[in-house]
Motif scaffolding. Structure first.
Motif, short mmCIF file in Angstrom:
data_model
loop_
_atom_site.label_atom_id
_atom_site.label_comp_id
_atom_site.label_asym_id
_atom_site.label_seq_id
_atom_site.Cartn_x
_atom_site.Cartn_y
_atom_site.Cartn_z
N PHE A 11 -30.14 -11.86 -3.61
CA PHE A 11 -29.51 -11.70 -2.38
C PHE A 11 -28.10 -11.88 -2.51
N LEU A 12 -27.51 -11.87 -3.58
CA LEU A 12 -26.14 -11.98 -3.55
C LEU A 12 -25.29 -10.73 -4.33
N PRO A 13 -25.49 -9.83 -3.65
CA PRO A 13 -25.27 -8.32 -4.11
C PRO A 13 -23.68 -8.22 -4.54
N ALA A 14 -22.74 -9.18 -4.11
CA ALA A 14 -21.27 -8.90 -4.29
C ALA A 14 -20.83 -10.28 -5.36
N LEU A 15 -21.73 -10.73 -6.03
CA LEU A 15 -21.60 -11.93 -6.92
C LEU A 15 -20.95 -11.40 -8.06
N LYS A 16 -19.58 -11.89 -8.39
CA LYS A 16 -18.81 -11.33 -9.63
C LYS A 16 -18.80 -12.37 -10.87
N SER A 17 -18.87 -13.73 -10.19
CA SER A 17 -18.73 -14.81 -11.50
C SER A 17 -19.73 -15.77 -11.12
N LEU A 18 -20.74 -16.23 -12.24
CA LEU A 18 -21.74 -17.03 -12.04
C LEU A 18 -21.39 -18.09 -13.48
N VAL A 19 -21.04 -19.35 -12.77
CA VAL A 19 -20.81 -20.32 -13.82
C VAL A 19 -22.00 -21.50 -13.58
N ILE A 20 -22.79 -21.69 -14.58
CA ILE A 20 -23.93 -22.57 -14.77
C ILE A 20 -23.84 -23.32 -16.03
N ASN A 21 -22.81 -23.44 -16.61
CA ASN A 21 -22.82 -24.20 -17.84
C ASN A 21 -23.39 -25.73 -17.64
N ASN A 22 -23.87 -26.23 -18.80
CA ASN A 22 -24.23 -27.78 -18.84
C ASN A 22 -25.30 -28.06 -17.75
N CYS A 23 -26.06 -27.47 -17.40
CA CYS A 23 -26.88 -27.67 -16.46
C CYS A 23 -28.49 -27.88 -16.88
N ALA A 24 -28.62 -28.35 -18.18
CA ALA A 24 -30.03 -28.60 -18.77
C ALA A 24 -30.83 -27.41 -18.39
N LEU A 25 -30.37 -26.21 -18.56
CA LEU A 25 -31.51 -25.15 -18.23
C LEU A 25 -32.41 -24.99 -19.28
N GLU A 26 -33.63 -24.43 -18.64
CA GLU A 26 -34.81 -24.27 -19.57
C GLU A 26 -35.06 -22.78 -19.74
N SER A 27 -36.09 -22.46 -20.79
CA SER A 27 -36.26 -21.19 -21.00
C SER A 27 -36.99 -20.28 -19.76
N GLU A 28 -37.73 -20.84 -18.90
CA GLU A 28 -38.12 -20.34 -17.70
C GLU A 28 -36.93 -19.75 -16.98
#
Length: 522
Positions: free
Chosen positions: A390-407
């Protein structure tokens, strides 16, 4: 220089031809130091800089060509000594190591610069204690629009003198006093001359040791600053206590486009206070609430007005201790549904999901989203990332160091594969060391759909080294199909000998430059 002189019809005075000055002052706007703002100044002929010098009590008008040439030579020598070039209507002495003697020379030149519109003497320690010598000449540069005094070690006397001088420059559009600790506790002395109708568009007070009283004063002042577009109060940890006053003042700044409150001691309660002000900031483009570690939990039921910022392009919430419920609320901040928000209790997450069928995309103009360093969001980030569509204009996504999982990576790879992030240029997934090889494989197989991607970072945290899996081959295959990419961060990933050879062959065969920043494989 031509020696031809023309007599005026009324007084018979002679005016020197200024064509010889044109070459010296023929600076363009492109040469001037440019920050990330939309402020513009109107160009005029360079010769106007000197030609329009007006008489005053402290400076006599130039009466001969010789005096004109002498002043220009001094100005040229002054700039050359500091390694600077002349730019039309701009005197940029930022970070020049100005000495006390340099300051005296600059002050002596001000009477010859009546059309000066920009003065930048930031990052010069010796400005502190001498500012009064400049402020006494402010009436000679009354057309000044930009004044930057960041990190000048201003004293209490300096800021008081500045406050008295600001009345002399009614055209001022930008004032930057950042990194001057003595501004704190003295803000009323500086800004007391600002009146209703002020033309100020940009006010930067970063790391000024502002007090709670300063914040209260600023809140009362904001309604007078109807032209204000940029307000940066970052790294002033004591203003959180006066946020009620600031937020009340923000309701009157309908033209505000940038609001930065990075590291300002904000709390859970602060989110609710700001949420009440957001409805009045319809033109806001950039919102920075980062590095406020006590914000965690504040978004759980306070993001209703945030979603109304339909022009918002940049949202920075890194290092805010976001909780799983915060992320859930932000997930729904990307959407709105017909009447459902008011019908459902904020604590009823299941109820929110049940009405998800009737959705209207919001924040559709968002271009940059930074949620990094929020380790508690790992378990709930899957739902958030799946709604990036729902963010069609997104150019930069920063989600480092967020304990993300494989899902999480699986959700991100459905979104990427469907082409919903086609405009993404920067993707930072670094310091998410818990992702297994299967997750990296899933991601690398789909990254090829990010056709406009320029920068990708999948580095591991400094304390961790890990063997690179078979997914690296998928990454190399994907990179070939990415025409824009130039930088891939892979620090602390260890390549076996066979994969090192593959990378060497890739480096030799590729027709364009792609930098794999691995810091030396081990």
């Amino acid at each position: 220089m031509s020696q031809t002189r023309k007599k005026t019809s009324s007084e018979g005075e002679t005016k020197p031809q200024t064509s010889s000055v044109n070459k010296f002052l023929r600076g363009s706007k492109a040469e001037s130091r440019k920050e990330n703002n939309d402020l513009k100044t109107t160009d005029s002929q360079p010769s106007n800089w000197i030609q329009k010098t007006a008489p005053s009590e402290t400076a006599k008008p130039l009466s001969s060509e010789m005096e004109l040439r002498s002043s220009m030579e001094k100005y040229e020598q002054f700039l050359q000594k500091l390694g600077k070039k002349a730019v039309n209507k701009c005197l940029d002495l930022n970070n020049c190591g100005l000495t006390t003697a340099d300051m005296k020379d600059m002050v002596a030149l001000l009477p010859f610069l009546p059309d000066l519109e920009e003065l930048d003497i930031s990052w010069n320690d010796f400005v502190g204690g001498t500012l009064h010598s400049i402020t006494q000449q402010m009436h000679l540069v009354s057309k000044l629009k930009i004044l930057r005094l960041g990190s000048c070690r201003l004293t209490t006397d300096d800021v008081q003198a500045l406050g008295e001088a600001l009345e002399m420059i009614p055209e001022l559009e930008e004032l930057n006093l950042s990194w001057n600790s003595k501004v704190g506790g003295n803000l009323p002395l500086i800004l007391q001359k600002f009146q209703k109708g002020s033309k100020i568009q940009m006010l930067k007070l970063v790391d000024c040791t502002l007090t709670s009283e300063d914040g209260t004063f600023l809140g009362q002042l904001l309604p007078m600053l109807q032209s204000l577009e940029v307000l940066d109060l970052s790294i002033n940890r004591d203003i959180g206590g006066s946020l009620n006053s600031i937020a009340q003042g923000l309701k009157s700044t309908s033209n505000l486009k940038v609001l930065k409150l990075h590291s300002c001691g904000l709390s859970q309660k602060s989110v609710k206070i700001l949420d009440a002000a957001f409805r009045y900031l319809a033109e806001l483009r950039k919102l920075d609430l980062s590095c406020n570690k006590d914000l965690g939990g504040g978004f759980e039921d306070s993001s209703a007005q945030l979603v109304m910022l339909k022009h918002l392009q940049v949202l920075d919430l890194h290092q805010c201790s976001l909780t799983a419920d915060d992320v859930m609320s932000l997930t729904f901040a990307l959407l709105a549904w017909k009447g459902a928000w008011k019908q459902e209790s904020p604590s009823s997450m299941l109820g929110r999901w049940l009405v998800c069928a009737q959705v209207i995309p919001l924040l559709s103009n968002l271009q940059e989203l930074d949620l990094s360093a929020n380790k508690k969001m790992g378990n709930s980030s899957e739902n958030l990332l799946s709604r990036l569509r729902f963010l069609p204009a997104l150019k930069s996504l920063v989600i480092n160091n967020c304990a993300l999982e494989s899902e999480t990576f699986t959700a991100l790879a459905s979104v990427i594969q469907m082409g919903h992030l086609a405009k993404l240029r920067k993707l930072d997934l670094s310091y998410n060391d818990s992702i297994c090889d299967a997750g990296w494989t899933m991601f690398c197989q789909n990254v090829r759909f990010l056709k406009e991607l320029i920068e990708l970072d999948i580095s591991l945290r400094p304390s961790n080294f890990r063997d690179c899996g078979q997914w690296f081959r998928h990454l190399l295959c994907a990179v070939i199909k990415l025409p824009q990419i130039t930088e891939i961060g892979m620090k602390r990933w260890i390549l076996p000998a066979s994969q090192e050879e593959e990378l060497e062959c890739f480096d030799q065969d590729k027709k364009r430059s792609i930098h794999f920043d691995h810091g030396g494989f081990q």
